[in-house]
Every structure is written in structure tokens, then in C-alpha cells.
Design a protein around this motif. Structure first.
Motif, PDB file in Angstrom:
ATOM      1  N   SER A  88      29.101  18.098  39.594  1.00 50.52           N
ATOM      2  CA  SER A  88      30.452  17.766  39.160  1.00 50.52           C
ATOM      3  C   SER A  88      31.308  19.015  39.267  1.00 50.52           C
ATOM      4  O   SER A  88      31.021  20.032  38.630  1.00 50.52           O
ATOM      5  N   LEU A  89      32.340  18.942  40.067  1.00 46.54           N
ATOM      6  CA  LEU A  89      33.216  20.080  40.300  1.00 46.54           C
ATOM      7  C   LEU A  89      34.433  20.029  39.396  1.00 46.54           C
ATOM      8  O   LEU A  89      34.963  18.952  39.113  1.00 46.54           O
ATOM      9  N   HIS A  90      34.887  21.201  38.977  1.00 49.62           N
ATOM     10  CA  HIS A  90      36.134  21.331  38.237  1.00 49.62           C
ATOM     11  C   HIS A  90      37.154  21.875  39.232  1.00 49.62           C
ATOM     12  O   HIS A  90      37.022  23.011  39.706  1.00 49.62           O
ATOM     13  N   VAL A  91      38.148  21.056  39.591  1.00 49.76           N
ATOM     14  CA  VAL A  91      39.054  21.347  40.698  1.00 49.76           C
ATOM     15  C   VAL A  91      40.478  21.556  40.200  1.00 49.76           C
ATOM     16  O   VAL A  91      40.986  20.775  39.391  1.00 49.76           O
ATOM     17  N   LEU A  92      41.123  22.603  40.693  1.00 49.52           N
ATOM     18  CA  LEU A  92      42.544  22.819  40.454  1.00 49.52           C
ATOM     19  C   LEU A  92      43.294  22.174  41.614  1.00 49.52           C
ATOM     20  O   LEU A  92      43.067  22.525  42.774  1.00 49.52           O
ATOM     21  N   THR A 140      43.695  13.367  41.976  1.00 53.09           N
ATOM     22  CA  THR A 140      42.869  13.287  40.760  1.00 53.09           C
ATOM     23  C   THR A 140      42.078  11.988  40.710  1.00 53.09           C
ATOM     24  O   THR A 140      40.926  11.992  40.279  1.00 53.09           O
ATOM     25  N   ILE A 141      42.657  10.900  41.173  1.00 51.97           N
ATOM     26  CA  ILE A 141      41.920   9.623  41.219  1.00 51.97           C
ATOM     27  C   ILE A 141      40.727   9.734  42.167  1.00 51.97           C
ATOM     28  O   ILE A 141      39.616   9.321  41.838  1.00 51.97           O
ATOM     29  N   GLY A 193      33.266  11.841  40.968  1.00 53.85           N
ATOM     30  CA  GLY A 193      32.536  12.448  39.865  1.00 53.85           C
ATOM     31  C   GLY A 193      33.020  13.831  39.479  1.00 53.85           C
ATOM     32  O   GLY A 193      32.326  14.558  38.765  1.00 53.85           O
ATOM     33  N   HIS A 194      34.216  14.212  39.920  1.00 57.24           N
ATOM     34  CA  HIS A 194      34.763  15.531  39.649  1.00 57.24           C
ATOM     35  C   HIS A 194      35.935  15.427  38.676  1.00 57.24           C
ATOM     36  O   HIS A 194      36.467  14.344  38.457  1.00 57.24           O
TER      37      HIS A 194
END
Length: 138
Positions: free
Chosen positions: A12-16, A29-30, A36-37
Motif C-alpha cells: 500500500s503506497l502513500h502518494v502525494l 485519488t479514486i 489499495g493506495h
């Protein structure tokens, strides 16, 4: 490292997400959530750099054309900072004006990857997988 998509061994990535267009912010974002991020949204390059100074993200999805500071200016500033701090932030650039030479041009500018608008889930997932396997998860 597991897959970057959904599934039992998914990473699971945390993305800016840096994009000034509300529709594209929502779409990104959708799509990230469906893979799963998680995503945090800012609307220009200056805000992207400020967010990166405050917390770590696995990846930045950055639009090229934004007000105040565009994506290429933000990328150049980020890469300059990295020469001092020794870190490497993974960045996938996003453009609505896709040209055949974009990948090479953006790579030369310091981007780790590239996707074109409108974002499509399969293309985004492929590029996320490619970029995350190219740079082992830290």
C-alpha cells in the motif's frame, strides 16, 4: 516487495497527488484507492514541496502544468534538495499533452516515471509497479 496493486501481498503506497484540476485530483485519488493506495492532494508545485518537507511519501504523482510553480520546476527543486539530503523521492509526472518524446524528456528532467491524462487505471498501475520495482521500497 509485494505487488503494488490490491491483493493479499499488496504494497500500500502513500502518494502525494499534485494537480490543480479538481476533477483530476478526484480521479487520481479514486484510482489510487481502488488499487489499495492512499493519496494526499495539493494543487501546485510549491504546496507539493511543502508537503514533502513535512512528511514522507512513497511516491509523488505530479502534473506538469500547475499555477505558481509547475511540476517541472518543483521536480528540479526537489532533485536539487536531494543532492544535499541524499534521499530520492520517486516522482511520476502527469501530462495532458502527451508527446512521443515525453518519457525521455521527463526522465532527463529527473522524473522516475510518466503517465498521460486522462489517467487510466491500467496505465497508472503499470507505471506504479515499474517505478516501485525500479526503486526498492525504503
Amino acid at each position: 516487495m509485494g505487488d503494488t496493486g490490491t491483493g493479499k501481498n499488496a504494497l500500500s503506497l502513500h502518494v502525494l497527488v499534485a494537480d490543480d484540476d479538481f476533477f483530476m485530483q478526484r480521479l487520481a485519488t479514486i484510482l489510487l484507492n481502488s488499487l489499495g493506495h492512499t493519496g494526499v492532494v495539493v494543487d501546485d508545485g510549491e504546496k507539493a514541496l511543502a508537503a514533502l518537507a513535512k512528511r514522507r511519501f512513497d511516491l509523488v504523482l505530479m502534473d506538469i502544468m500547475m499555477p505558481n510553480m509547475d511540476g517541472l520546476q518543483a521536480l528540479a527543486s526537489l532533485r536539487k534538495q536531494e543532492q544535499v539530503n541524499g534521499r530520492h523521492q520517486r516522482v511520476i509526472m502527469v501530462t495532458g499533452h502527451a508527446e512521443p518524446t515525453d518519457r525521455a524528456r521527463l526522465s532527463a528532467a529527473g522524473a522516475d516515471g510518466y503517465v498521460s491524462k486522462p489517467l487510466e487505471i491500467d496505465a497508472l498501475e503499470r507505471e506504479l509497479r515499474r517505478v516501485m520495482s525500479w526503486h526498492p521500497h525504503e
